[in-house]
Every structure is written in structure tokens, then in C-alpha cells.
Design a protein around this motif. Structure first.
Motif, PDB file in Angstrom:
ATOM      1  N   GLU A 614       0.818  -1.212   0.000  1.00  0.00           N
ATOM      2  CA  GLU A 614       0.000   0.000   0.000  1.00  0.00           C
ATOM      3  C   GLU A 614       0.856   1.267   0.000  1.00  0.00           C
ATOM      4  N   GLU A 615       1.954   1.269   0.770  1.00  0.00           N
ATOM      5  CA  GLU A 615       2.795   2.461   0.761  1.00  0.00           C
ATOM      6  C   GLU A 615       3.602   2.532  -0.530  1.00  0.00           C
ATOM      7  N   GLN A 616       3.940   1.368  -1.098  1.00  0.00           N
ATOM      8  CA  GLN A 616       4.660   1.338  -2.373  1.00  0.00           C
ATOM      9  C   GLN A 616       3.776   1.918  -3.490  1.00  0.00           C
ATOM     10  N   LYS A 617       2.492   1.497  -3.513  1.00  0.00           N
ATOM     11  CA  LYS A 617       1.578   1.996  -4.544  1.00  0.00           C
ATOM     12  C   LYS A 617       1.305   3.492  -4.387  1.00  0.00           C
ATOM     13  N   LEU A 618       1.192   3.946  -3.147  1.00  0.00           N
ATOM     14  CA  LEU A 618       0.988   5.382  -2.924  1.00  0.00           C
ATOM     15  C   LEU A 618       2.188   6.170  -3.412  1.00  0.00           C
ATOM     16  N   PHE A 619       3.380   5.682  -3.108  1.00  0.00           N
ATOM     17  CA  PHE A 619       4.604   6.358  -3.551  1.00  0.00           C
ATOM     18  C   PHE A 619       4.671   6.398  -5.083  1.00  0.00           C
ATOM     19  N   GLU A 620       4.337   5.288  -5.725  1.00  0.00           N
ATOM     20  CA  GLU A 620       4.392   5.231  -7.186  1.00  0.00           C
ATOM     21  C   GLU A 620       3.344   6.147  -7.823  1.00  0.00           C
ATOM     22  N   LYS A 621       2.225   6.337  -7.156  1.00  0.00           N
ATOM     23  CA  LYS A 621       1.167   7.198  -7.700  1.00  0.00           C
ATOM     24  C   LYS A 621       1.486   8.680  -7.502  1.00  0.00           C
ATOM     25  N   LEU A 622       2.179   8.991  -6.414  1.00  0.00           N
ATOM     26  CA  LEU A 622       2.458  10.398  -6.109  1.00  0.00           C
ATOM     27  C   LEU A 622       3.329  11.059  -7.170  1.00  0.00           C
ATOM     28  N   GLU A 623       4.333  10.351  -7.667  1.00  0.00           N
ATOM     29  CA  GLU A 623       5.278  10.972  -8.607  1.00  0.00           C
ATOM     30  C   GLU A 623       4.598  11.452  -9.889  1.00  0.00           C
ATOM     31  N   MET A 642      -7.189  19.028 -10.686  1.00  0.00           N
ATOM     32  CA  MET A 642      -8.076  18.425  -9.690  1.00  0.00           C
ATOM     33  C   MET A 642      -8.336  16.952 -10.000  1.00  0.00           C
ATOM     34  N   THR A 643      -8.463  16.627 -11.291  1.00  0.00           N
ATOM     35  CA  THR A 643      -8.666  15.227 -11.684  1.00  0.00           C
ATOM     36  C   THR A 643      -7.464  14.376 -11.282  1.00  0.00           C
ATOM     37  N   ALA A 644      -6.270  14.946 -11.477  1.00  0.00           N
ATOM     38  CA  ALA A 644      -5.054  14.229 -11.084  1.00  0.00           C
ATOM     39  C   ALA A 644      -5.030  13.990  -9.585  1.00  0.00           C
ATOM     40  N   LEU A 645      -5.435  14.991  -8.808  1.00  0.00           N
ATOM     41  CA  LEU A 645      -5.474  14.819  -7.350  1.00  0.00           C
ATOM     42  C   LEU A 645      -6.455  13.731  -6.945  1.00  0.00           C
ATOM     43  N   ALA A 646      -7.596  13.690  -7.633  1.00  0.00           N
ATOM     44  CA  ALA A 646      -8.629  12.712  -7.271  1.00  0.00           C
ATOM     45  C   ALA A 646      -8.115  11.286  -7.404  1.00  0.00           C
ATOM     46  N   ALA A 647      -7.126  11.084  -8.266  1.00  0.00           N
ATOM     47  CA  ALA A 647      -6.574   9.737  -8.457  1.00  0.00           C
ATOM     48  C   ALA A 647      -5.845   9.236  -7.222  1.00  0.00           C
ATOM     49  N   LEU A 648      -5.525  10.130  -6.303  1.00  0.00           N
ATOM     50  CA  LEU A 648      -4.820   9.723  -5.081  1.00  0.00           C
ATOM     51  C   LEU A 648      -5.750   9.107  -4.044  1.00  0.00           C
ATOM     52  N   ARG A 649      -7.040   9.283  -4.241  1.00  0.00           N
ATOM     53  CA  ARG A 649      -7.959   8.865  -3.185  1.00  0.00           C
ATOM     54  C   ARG A 649      -7.804   7.383  -2.828  1.00  0.00           C
ATOM     55  N   GLY A 650      -7.818   6.507  -3.848  1.00  0.00           N
ATOM     56  CA  GLY A 650      -7.721   5.072  -3.590  1.00  0.00           C
ATOM     57  C   GLY A 650      -6.451   4.678  -2.863  1.00  0.00           C
ATOM     58  N   PRO A 651      -5.264   5.051  -3.375  1.00  0.00           N
ATOM     59  CA  PRO A 651      -4.020   4.695  -2.686  1.00  0.00           C
ATOM     60  C   PRO A 651      -3.923   5.267  -1.270  1.00  0.00           C
TER      61      PRO A 651
END
Length: 694
Positions: A614-623, A642-651
Motif C-alpha cells: 500500500e505504501e509502495q503503490k501510494l509512492f508510485e502514484k504520487l510521482e 483536480m482530476t489528477a489529485l482525485a486519483a490519489l484517493r484510492g491509494p
């Protein structure tokens, strides 16, 4: 239940004071009734030029009996304390009861007060209310010590047909009143409100202000239509005239052709301000050679003498207006400018002539930022914008400022754009005022308002609470409307800086604060507050504007509004709302741990220390999100950001469900705190989400 009727008859009350006085009378009397324990079902106030009237329904015939228990000292209290208690109640010890409490026995005084007849209580209440009635201006007359708005003539006060006896100044209350001053001056007796209103009408007085107003409107429109014209709508004048007559009778008069060459604004203003006449218009909206006058009497000759007299008076008034017009046309606007040096703008900000010089400089700078604006035309318009302030016509009718400047500019051959900018540079002056759209007009209007705001901020004359003597809030709202409605891309801090420079070069350094940048930021914060007011009707919450403004890098109102609207759309869906909740949780954790450890966790994340998926996927999504945010914000693609930010919700949700931030491994803990800190940096690129409420 009883009815109370009160009427105060006096000489004519100024129209502007009437409605407020009627409301104050009702408020004060009702407060007195409440304090006396006298309930009522309804209270209504009325006003005419000569009378304030109040009717209160549903009054009881007497006050209710009151029983009050007042707790005293303990039974074994010192004698001095007991005697002091008895003295305050007026009772003897035998008349007091003894009650048991948690801390022993104590004396209780039971005070029973029998209610008085209402008609005996009312005089004190009414006199107190009349004495407390606040008038903007009042006067004394004769040998009386009483101050009132105008000399009193009569007080009618009856309750269920019986006179409520009291004295107020030189007048004693009675059960009769008088009708119309000229048409039915004799007195007549009154029993209740129904007979009062009916008898007043029979004696040529329409009591209800709304009814008088509607009667004037209908008669005036009918008279104008009979003449073949349309009545000019003027709600303010209609309200004022309603306060001048008790029995309105409307007539139409003629304007001499010799005056029709004078600008119609001058004629309309002269008729309105001096004579309270309504204007008539042609179908194309131009002024017709007719006026409408509202008389306060029925004339035996059908009003011919009234019309002739008013035409004679108007002829003299319009002769003055024509004289001012003719005198002003003998001069060029340029010739009037030296007089502006003798007209004070503000004691600490110099003369109006100096303001014009600053406006020229600022209008020139602004013209380069406004598409379609011309440097020469904007500067010329700013140069002449205030010249009409020292004209004969504007001296007589200040409300014509700008309007007369346009007329004089056109007569003297100035270009249309210049004349238009002179007329429009005061606008918009209120929410209902049309906002200029012509580029040169916008440049001059902005220059005028920005110069004013920067100047008053420089001398620390800012609005406080409800006080805004220089209408600075209105000026700021005017700038906001000019910018937003015309889509102007202005960096306000830069414009404020240029205004400060203009003060330095024109007035000298004393007009500029020691730290202009702090002054400019303070003014920008003021704009943020005004913008919240402006956008409230669009359903945009104030905290969204604060969140964007708090970034400290936003002074372009058009871009700011786009960011706010994108933020509003983002927060309106579940992904946005939940991501903000996660942001708060992340920032709270980081803030608490930073305070506890005394360090900042804003460093880079070490990918080798990411233990869980979960932390690996969040890190990969943040970049990639951070990369998209950077380019989207740079190109002002705020919806995409804003659409790009919304993609962070799941991770982010998955991270908080499974990952323990404060784990036992110190290095992993630090790494996870840095990861949470990056979530904050991602969202803070859009706005300061910590400023959002809820």
C-alpha cells in the motif's frame, strides 16, 4: 382585549425621516409594553407628512398580578444581614416565609403585586417612548423646553374609546384630531382605529403610506400617458413625494422649448432635486417637454393655477441650469484643470490635481495590460476625467460628475473613446450599476479606484467595522467587477506597486509607507474579503477563497476565480471530499510527530524502505500526480489538476487502512512520515487545504 390608538400631529416632518420615525415609535412603545407585562396581538405604525400614528391590538384591560419569591439570608444569619434583606423588600420578618434548603433554613420574601389598569399604566410608557424617539435633527419652539422634529399641534390617544390622559411638552392628549391642513382643517372625534382611518379619508387624508404611493404612481402614469409620453421611473423620488402629501393630486406641466437644448440629465436633475417633479420621456427614452407635479390639494379650477405657478417656478430653475451650461461651454476642459490644484482630495494625499496626475500615470500602465486599450486615449481621458468637478453645472449638481464631463468633451472635439471614459470612470458604484466594458473606460476607472485605495491604505485610513467614510469597500468591489466581468489578467500586487510609485513621483515620498510591500499585501487581503462577499451569491463558500488566497502567490483575480471554481467542483464529489479528509489526517499526524521529535519530515522518500504494497503503490502514484500537477497549474488547466489529485484517493485510503505510520522501526517510521508529508505538498500545490472548514 382592548385597542390603543396614538397619533402625534405636528408641522410637516421631513420626508427622509418619516419611515424611520414610525418604526422607532412602534419599537419603543412595544418595548415599554413588554417591560410592563402587557401582552398584545398586533402593532402597526403609519406616517404622513404631519402625523405619526400607531395602533396596537389585543391589549389586556389590566396588568397581570405578579408573585415574586425573593430568597433571603439563613435564619441564623447575623441581625444586620436580615434587616438589610427586609429593608430591600419592604416587608417585616413576620411577612416572610421560612423554607428548607440543602444548607439549612432561610427566609423567603413573597412579594405580590396587583396589576394596574392598563389605561393607568400607558401614560408613563407613551411619554417615555416619545421622549426616547431619536430624530436626526430636532428643534425647540416658543417657550417650550421640549425638543421635537417640528412643532407639535395635537396628540390623539384613545383606548377602547376612552382618552388615555398624559402631557407631552405643551400638548395634552385628547380624543380628537384634525384632517387635511387646507381641504378639511376642522377637528373630529375618534373612537377607534377603524373610525380614525375612515374619518381621515373623509377629511382628505390617506393614512397608509403604501396606498398614497400607489395612488401617486397610478395618477402620474395616467397623466403622462394622456400627454402622449411615458413617466420616467424614479422610485427614490416617488418615496420622497409620498412623504410630502396627504391627499395627492397629480398634474402635468410644460417645459419651454428654449431649455430643451440643455442636456436632459441637467433638466431631469434640476426638476428632481429642486422641485420634486417627475420627468416624462419619449418612446426612444429621450426627455419629453413635459413634467409631472404632485399637489397636496384639490384645486377648484382643475389645477390650472397650480400648473401655471409650477411652470413659472420651473422656468426660473431651468434658466439657472441653462446659464450654467452656457457658461461652461465658453471654456475648454483643459482650462478648468488648474482649479483642481485648489480642490483637496485628502489632507494627507494632496489635491485633486495631484490625483489626476497619478491617474494619468496609472491609466497609462494599465492600458498596456488591457486588450484594446490605447495608451494615448487612456491617458487623455484620465487627464480630463475630473475637470468637470470645477464646472458651474457640477458645482450646482454634484451627482452629474462624469456625465457633464462627457458632454463638454464631445462639444470640444475630444474623441468618442475619451468622452466615454470620462463619463464611465466612476462606474460601477454599486451592485446595480452597469460595469464599463470599453477598454479605455476600464483603464481609467481602475486607475481612479486603485489610486484611491492605495492612497488611503498608505495613510492607514482603512474601513473599520461598519465605518467606511471614504467608500473603500465600494471601490474594491468596483475593481473586482471590472476585472472579472472583463476577464482582465492583472497582477494586483504589481499594479499596487505602480500606484505607490505614482504617489512617490507626484506627491513625494511622504505619501508612501516605509514598507510598500506590506501595505500592498494588506490591501490584497482586503480584496480577498471583498471577493468573498461578491462571490457569495454564486454559492462559493468563503473558505474556498481563503484557501486559494492563502497560497500567497495568487493576485490574478481571473485565475483565482478559475482555481476556486475548480476547487468547488473537486469538493462536490466523494473523491475530493474524502481526499481532503485524508489530507487532514495525514497533516495532523505529521504535525504532531514533528512537534514531538523537533524535526521536519519534509525530505525525500527512500523507496528501499517501503515495506508494504500500500505504501509502495501510494509512492508510485504520487510521482506522476506531482508531475501532472506542475504542468497543469503552469498552464492553468485547473480542472485537469483536480482530476489528477482525485486519483490519489484510492491509494491514500488503502494506506491508512493497512499501514501503521508510527511503527517500531525508526527508519521506516521516518520514511512513512515523509510520504505523508508529500501528500500535503501535492494538495497544497492547488490551495491551502488546511483553510477549508468542515
Amino acid at each position: 382585549m382592548a385597542e390603543l390608538l396614538l397619533e402625534i400631529l405636528s408641522e410637516e416632518i421631513p420626508a427622509r425621516m418619516q419611515v424611520r420615525a414610525a418604526n422607532d415609535l412602534k419599537r419603543l412603545v412595544c418595548e415599554g409594553l413588554d417591560k410592563a407585562g402587557l401582552a398584545y396581538s398586533d402593532a402597526r405604525s403609519y406616517v404622513t407628512p404631519r402625523r405619526l400614528a400607531l395602533v396596537i391590538d389585543g391589549l389586556p384591560q389590566k396588568q397581570p398580578d405578579v408573585r415574586e419569591e425573593r430568597k433571603g439570608p439563613k435564619v441564623d444569619a447575623p441581625e444586620k444581614a436580615i434587616q438589610g434583606f427586609l429593608g430591600s423588600t419592604g416587608l417585616t420578618l413576620d411577612q416572610c416565609e421560612i423554607q428548607e434548603g440543602k444548607k439549612g433554613s432561610f427566609y423567603v420574601a413573597v412579594i405580590e403585586k396587583t396589576g394596574q389598569d392598563t389605561i393607568l399604566v400607558l401614560p408613563e410608557i407613551l411619554v417615555a417612548a416619545l421622549n426616547a424617539l431619536p430624530w436626526p435633527k430636532s428643534m425647540k419652539w416658543g417657550s417650550n423646553s421640549l425638543r421635537w422634529v417640528r412643532p407639535l399641534q395635537n396628540i390623539l390617544c384613545v383606548m377602547d374609546g376612552a382618552v388615555v390622559p398624559f402631557e407631552f411638552g405643551p400638548v395634552t392628549s385628547c380624543g380628537y384630531t384634525h384632517g387635511h391642513r387646507f381641504l378639511a382643517p376642522k377637528d373630529f372625534s375618534v373612537d377607534d382605529f377603524a373610525s380614525y382611518q375612515t374619518l381621515l379619508r373623509e377629511h382628505k387624508v390617506i393614512l397608509d403610506q403604501d396606498e398614497r404611493k400607489q395612488a401617486i404612481r397610478e395618477q402620474a402614469e395616467a397623466v403622462a400617458k394622456e400627454q402622449g409620453f411615458v413617466l420616467k421611473d424614479d422610485e427614490g423620488l416617488l418615496n420622497e413625494v409620498t412623504g410630502l402629501v396627504e391627499w395627492p393630486v397629480v398634474h402635468a406641466g410644460q417645459i419651454d422649448d428654449a431649455f430643451m437644448e440643455v442636456p436632459q440629465e441637467c433638466l431631469i436633475t434640476s426638476m428632481r432635486s429642486h422641485q420634486k417633479y417627475f420627468s416624462c420621456l419619449n418612446e426612444d427614452g429621450t426627455l419629453a417637454p413635459r413634467f409631472v407635479v404632485v399637489a397636496n390639494k384639490v384645486a377648484p379650477d382643475g389645477g390650472q393655477a397650480i400648473v401655471a405657478g409650477n411652470e413659472r417656478v420651473l422656468r426660473a430653475r431651468l434658466s439657472d441650469a441653462k446659464f450654467f451650461w452656457d457658461q461652461d461651454l465658453k471654456k475648454n476642459l483643459e482650462d478648468l484643470l488648474p482649479k483642481l490644484d485648489d480642490m483637496l482630495f485628502h489632507a494627507k494625499l494632496g489635491s485633486m490635481g495631484q490625483k489626476v496626475q497619478r491617474m494619468e500615470k496609472l491609466a497609462g500602465e494599465l492600458s498596456s495590460m488591457i486588450e484594446g486599450a490605447d495608451l494615448g486615449l487612456s491617458c487623455r481621458a484620465a487627464h480630463l476625467a475630473k475637470a468637470d468637478l470645477v464646472s458651474e453645472m457640477v458645482y450646482e449638481f454634484p451627482e452629474l460628475q462624469g456625465i457633464m464631463g462627457e458632454y463638454y468633451a464631445r462639444r470640444k472635439g475630444e474623441k468618442d473613446e475619451v468622452a466615454q471614459a470620462i463619463a464611465q470612470h466612476y462606474a460601477p458604484q454599486g451592485p446595480g450599476d452597469e460595469c464599463p466594458s470599453a477598454p479605455n473606460s476600464v483603464a481609467v476607472s481602475l486607475a481612479d479606484k486603485i489610486d484611491t485605495l492605495v492612497g488611503f491604505w498608505s495613510i492607514d485610513e482603512k474601513p473599520t467595522g461598519s465605518k467606511d467614510p471614504f467608500a473603500l469597500r465600494r471601490a474594491a468591489l468596483g475593481i473586482i467587477r471590472l476585472v472579472l466581468e472583463n476577464g482582465l489578467r492583472l497582477n494586483l500586487l504589481n499594479v499596487f506597486s505602480q500606484a505607490h510609485t505614482a504617489y512617490s513621483t507626484v506627491n513625494g515620498l511622504s505619501s508612501v509607507p516605509a514598507d510598500p510591500s506590506a501595505n500592498e499585501q494588506s490591501l490584497l487581503d482586503f480584496f480577498a474579503d471583498r471577493l468573498k462577499v461578491h462571490l457569495k451569491d454564486e454559492g462559493i463558500a468563503h473558505d474556498m477563497i481563503t484557501a486559494v488566497f492563502s497560497k500567497g502567490d495568487e493576485d490574478d483575480l481571473v485565475r483565482l476565480l478559475a482555481r476556486v471554481q475548480a476547487l468547488k467542483a473537486f469538493l462536490s464529489n466523494d473523491d475530493g471530499a474524502n481526499l481532503v479528509a485524508a489530507y487532514r489526517r495525514a497533516m495532523n499526524i505529521v504535525r504532531i510527530e514533528e512537534k514531538k521529535d523537533g524535526v521536519k519530515y519534509d525530505g525525500d522518500v527512500d523507496a528501499s524502505l517501503l515495506e508494504q504494497d500500500e505504501e509502495q503503490k501510494l509512492f508510485e502514484k504520487l510521482e506522476p500526480v506531482m508531475g501532472t500537477l506542475g504542468s497543469a497549474l503552469k498552464d492553468e488547466r485547473f480542472a485537469e489538476a483536480m482530476t489528477a489529485l482525485a486519483a490519489l484517493r484510492g491509494p491514500v485510503d488503502a494506506f491508512f487502512e493497512t499501514v501503521t505510520v508510527n511503527c517500531e522501526n525508526a527508519d521506516v517510521r521516518v520514511n512513512r512520515l515523509r510520504l505523508l508529508s508529500q501528500i500535503g505538498r501535492a494538495l497544497d500545490g492547488i490551495a491551502d487545504f488546511s483553510k477549508l472548514e468542515g
